[in-house]
Scaffold this motif. Structure first.
Motif, mmCIF file in Angstrom:
data_model
loop_
_atom_site.group_PDB
_atom_site.id
_atom_site.type_symbol
_atom_site.label_atom_id
_atom_site.label_comp_id
_atom_site.label_asym_id
_atom_site.label_seq_id
_atom_site.Cartn_x
_atom_site.Cartn_y
_atom_site.Cartn_z
ATOM 1 N N GLY A 35 34.198 22.972 43.171
ATOM 2 C CA GLY A 35 33.757 21.979 44.136
ATOM 3 C C GLY A 35 34.661 21.757 45.327
ATOM 4 N N SER A 36 35.915 22.164 45.234
ATOM 5 C CA SER A 36 36.846 21.922 46.342
ATOM 6 C C SER A 36 36.902 23.077 47.343
ATOM 7 C CB SER A 36 38.251 21.660 45.786
ATOM 8 O OG SER A 36 38.726 22.790 45.062
ATOM 9 N N VAL A 37 36.255 24.178 47.041
ATOM 10 C CA VAL A 37 36.293 25.335 47.939
ATOM 11 C C VAL A 37 35.091 25.253 48.878
ATOM 12 C CG1 VAL A 37 36.418 27.848 48.091
ATOM 13 C CG2 VAL A 37 37.392 26.669 46.112
ATOM 14 N N VAL A 38 35.269 24.545 49.997
ATOM 15 C CA VAL A 38 34.133 24.268 50.877
ATOM 16 C C VAL A 38 34.389 24.705 52.314
ATOM 17 C CG1 VAL A 38 33.277 22.355 49.489
ATOM 18 C CG2 VAL A 38 34.987 21.917 51.238
ATOM 19 N N PHE A 39 35.385 25.554 52.530
ATOM 20 C CA PHE A 39 35.657 25.983 53.902
ATOM 21 C C PHE A 39 34.719 27.107 54.330
ATOM 22 C CE2 PHE A 39 38.491 28.265 51.048
ATOM 23 C CZ PHE A 39 38.308 29.581 51.420
ATOM 24 N N VAL A 40 33.890 27.597 53.404
ATOM 25 C CA VAL A 40 32.866 28.585 53.749
ATOM 26 C C VAL A 40 31.506 27.991 53.406
ATOM 27 C CG1 VAL A 40 34.320 30.607 53.417
ATOM 28 C CG2 VAL A 40 33.096 29.670 51.469
ATOM 29 N N GLU A 41 30.472 28.385 54.145
ATOM 30 C CA GLU A 41 29.113 27.906 53.912
ATOM 31 C C GLU A 41 28.154 29.088 53.849
ATOM 32 O OE1 GLU A 41 28.054 25.030 56.844
ATOM 33 O OE2 GLU A 41 29.545 23.563 56.189
ATOM 34 N N PRO A 42 27.315 29.154 52.819
ATOM 35 C CA PRO A 42 27.301 28.254 51.665
ATOM 36 C C PRO A 42 28.541 28.448 50.801
ATOM 37 C CG PRO A 42 25.804 30.081 51.298
ATOM 38 C CD PRO A 42 26.281 30.212 52.710
ATOM 39 N N SER A 43 28.996 27.375 50.202
ATOM 40 C CA SER A 43 30.197 27.428 49.372
ATOM 41 C C SER A 43 29.844 27.944 47.974
ATOM 42 C CB SER A 43 30.805 26.031 49.261
ATOM 43 O OG SER A 43 29.945 25.177 48.520
ATOM 44 N N PRO A 44 30.843 28.386 47.208
ATOM 45 C CA PRO A 44 30.568 28.789 45.821
ATOM 46 C C PRO A 44 29.867 27.695 45.027
ATOM 47 C CG PRO A 44 32.774 29.460 46.460
ATOM 48 C CD PRO A 44 32.253 28.624 47.577
ATOM 49 N N TYR A 45 30.237 26.442 45.312
ATOM 50 C CA TYR A 45 29.592 25.323 44.618
ATOM 51 C C TYR A 45 28.094 25.283 44.910
ATOM 52 C CZ TYR A 45 28.277 20.517 43.485
ATOM 53 O OH TYR A 45 27.646 19.414 42.988
ATOM 54 N N GLY A 153 48.607 25.741 62.254
ATOM 55 C CA GLY A 153 47.777 26.497 61.334
ATOM 56 C C GLY A 153 46.313 26.087 61.422
ATOM 57 N N GLU A 154 45.426 27.035 61.071
ATOM 58 C CA GLU A 154 44.000 26.757 61.130
ATOM 59 C C GLU A 154 43.590 25.723 60.100
ATOM 60 O OE1 GLU A 154 41.826 30.363 60.775
ATOM 61 O OE2 GLU A 154 42.587 31.225 62.641
ATOM 62 N N TRP A 155 44.332 25.619 59.017
ATOM 63 C CA TRP A 155 43.980 24.686 57.954
ATOM 64 C C TRP A 155 44.814 23.413 58.019
ATOM 65 C CZ3 TRP A 155 42.958 28.027 52.948
ATOM 66 C CH2 TRP A 155 41.809 28.799 53.175
ATOM 67 N N ILE A 156 45.386 23.154 59.169
ATOM 68 C CA ILE A 156 46.149 21.930 59.414
ATOM 69 C C ILE A 156 45.505 21.207 60.588
ATOM 70 C CG2 ILE A 156 48.424 20.956 59.905
ATOM 71 C CD1 ILE A 156 48.368 22.527 57.331
ATOM 72 N N LYS A 157 45.372 19.893 60.477
ATOM 73 C CA LYS A 157 44.769 19.123 61.566
ATOM 74 C C LYS A 157 45.718 18.013 62.001
ATOM 75 C CE LYS A 157 40.566 16.649 62.901
ATOM 76 N NZ LYS A 157 39.227 16.186 62.451
ATOM 77 N N ASP A 158 46.241 18.139 63.202
ATOM 78 C CA ASP A 158 47.153 17.133 63.752
ATOM 79 C C ASP A 158 48.323 16.852 62.811
ATOM 80 O OD1 ASP A 158 45.415 16.887 65.928
ATOM 81 O OD2 ASP A 158 44.239 15.333 64.929
ATOM 82 N N GLY A 159 48.856 17.909 62.205
ATOM 83 C CA GLY A 159 49.992 17.752 61.305
ATOM 84 C C GLY A 159 49.632 17.296 59.913
ATOM 85 N N ARG A 160 48.354 17.168 59.605
ATOM 86 C CA ARG A 160 47.881 16.677 58.304
ATOM 87 C C ARG A 160 47.238 17.815 57.518
ATOM 88 N NH1 ARG A 160 43.873 12.059 59.987
ATOM 89 N NH2 ARG A 160 43.844 11.681 57.724
ATOM 90 N N ALA A 161 47.547 17.894 56.232
ATOM 91 C CA ALA A 161 46.943 18.917 55.383
ATOM 92 C C ALA A 161 45.463 18.613 55.192
ATOM 93 C CB ALA A 161 47.651 18.945 54.027
ATOM 94 N N MET A 162 44.651 19.665 55.182
ATOM 95 C CA MET A 162 43.220 19.456 54.950
ATOM 96 C C MET A 162 42.585 20.575 54.131
ATOM 97 S SD MET A 162 41.352 20.337 58.564
ATOM 98 C CE MET A 162 41.417 21.992 59.277
ATOM 99 N N ALA A 163 43.244 21.707 53.990
ATOM 100 C CA ALA A 163 42.656 22.826 53.271
ATOM 101 C C ALA A 163 42.502 22.481 51.796
ATOM 102 C CB ALA A 163 43.538 24.062 53.424
ATOM 103 N N PRO A 164 41.463 23.023 51.141
ATOM 104 C CA PRO A 164 40.404 23.895 51.647
ATOM 105 C C PRO A 164 39.173 23.127 52.140
ATOM 106 C CG PRO A 164 40.274 23.779 49.279
ATOM 107 C CD PRO A 164 41.408 22.881 49.682
ATOM 108 N N PHE A 165 39.388 21.891 52.609
ATOM 109 C CA PHE A 165 38.303 21.111 53.203
ATOM 110 C C PHE A 165 38.369 21.247 54.722
ATOM 111 C CE2 PHE A 165 39.263 19.181 49.113
ATOM 112 C CZ PHE A 165 38.008 19.043 48.554
ATOM 113 N N LYS A 166 37.506 20.503 55.402
ATOM 114 C CA LYS A 166 37.473 20.559 56.860
ATOM 115 C C LYS A 166 38.010 19.290 57.494
ATOM 116 C CE LYS A 166 33.448 23.644 56.831
ATOM 117 N NZ LYS A 166 32.038 23.838 57.249
ATOM 118 N N ASP A 167 38.525 18.375 56.669
ATOM 119 C CA ASP A 167 39.018 17.099 57.186
ATOM 120 C C ASP A 167 40.083 16.563 56.244
ATOM 121 O OD1 ASP A 167 38.774 13.920 57.294
ATOM 122 O OD2 ASP A 167 38.131 14.723 59.232
#
Length: 336
Positions: A35-45, A153-167
């Motif tokens: 359920g946490s692997v959602v950086f691709v669509e459709p996700s495995p979930y 990094g692509e998986w970092i947003k404004d210095g905040r961790a977000m991977a493997p989500f989008k926010d």
């Protein structure tokens, strides 16, 4: 040939039979764990949940009357969204949003039905798989954050961790339930695999911290206090109460030590105190997050169908950041 020779042997080897229930439970566990692997669509979930629902429904199911109110209100909420969508059928984003809402509502109904049978066993399956998904997500989040602390990094947003989500806020919120489940195991004295549980808790809490999500931090603190209070209240013996209190004190101490260690890094400390403010620049003012929420209420009182799915941001330039206002804005009065 004698009668004795014709008699069946006294011992017949046991023949294994296929356990269909184990297959369904196995796919269910794998679905939740992904359920946490959602950086691709459709996700495995997204794919696994469809397989799981199909396998589960093949042999039929019962609808317990206890979940009928949930089914009713979930249906009204979703139907309200499609009514509000009518003026915007020609826009791809609102249409996609509502089909996604329908998909999530359907899977929510599946979880409710699935857990009404073999509830204890399946709830344990769900929570253990959810904890695994949190460990996977936190490992990715912490690793990517450490390798790109400058925020490039692509998986970092404004210095905040977000991977493997989008926010980052989604990452932080997702971690809370997994951490609570593992902490509860320790507080109840379930020390089997403790050598794996303890590092998992620390990793999940690290990802929660690095998301720098104030709401998630608050949810974690409040939820932990609640779960400790409930465990103390429902403990059968004084010894169990003392175990819960001692375990909670140990968790608090470990978190305190980890927090002090993280704050010893100047850049992390500065960013932490910046994020820890109750109100950020984008929160305040008439055009800030809270200002938009306040201004939207009188408008929504005059709009039975709300603004329409995903239309709040077109009106105010920001997402509502409030589940209740979003329900009225996207799903109308019926959904709200």
């Amino acid at each position: 040939m004698t009668e004795t020779a014709l008699a069946a042997p006294a011992y017949a080897p046991h023949r294994r039979t296929f356990d269909y229930g184990k297959l369904v439970n196995g796919f269910f566990w794998l679905t939740v764990a992904s359920g946490s692997v959602v950086f691709v669509e459709p996700s495995p979930y997204d794919i696994l949940i469809l397989v799981t629902v199909l396998l589960w429904s093949v042999r039929g199911f019962t609808i317990h009357r206890a979940i009928l109110p949930f089914v009713l209100f979930l249906s009204l909420w979703t139907f309200g969204g499609f009514v509000s969508l009518i003026p915007y059928w020609n826009e791809a984003d609102p249409v996609g949003f509502m089909y996604h809402t329908l998909f999530i509502s359907t899977t929510g109904l599946f979880y409710a039905l699935f857990l009404t049978a073999q509830t204890s066993r399946r709830a344990e399956l769900l929570l253990s798989a959810y904890a695994v998904s949190c460990v996977l997500a936190s490992a990715i989040a912490v690793t990517t954050w450490l390798s790109a602390f400058d925020g490039s990094g692509e998986w970092i947003k404004d210095g905040r961790a977000m991977a493997p989500f989008k926010d980052p806020n989604v990452l932080g919120s997702y971690m809370v339930t997994g951490a609570l489940y593992l902490i509860q195991r320790l507080l109840l004295g379930r020390f089997r695999l403790w050598w794996l549980v303890v590092p998992s808790i620390m990793l999940i809490l690290a990802a929660l911290f690095l998301s720098f999500s104030r709401g998630s931090w608050g949810a974690m603190v409040v939820s932990t206090v609640m779960i400790v209070a409930f465990l103390i209240k429902t403990a059968d013996t004084r010894r169990m109460r003392l175990r819960v209190v001692a375990g909670a004190a140990g968790v608090v101490f470990v978190v305190f030590v980890g927090l002090m260690g993280a704050l010893s890094v100047p850049d992390v400390r500065d960013f932490f105190f910046e994020r820890a403010h109750a109100e950020q620049d984008y929160d305040s003012g008439p055009n800030g997050r809270f200002g938009n929420q306040e201004r939207s209420i009188p408008m929504l009182l005059d709009l039975p169908n709300g603004f329409g799915p995903l239309r709040f941001r077109d009106t105010f330039g920001l997402e509502p950041h409030n589940s209740y206002i979003n329900a009225f804005a996207s799903n109308g009065w019926l959904g709200g």
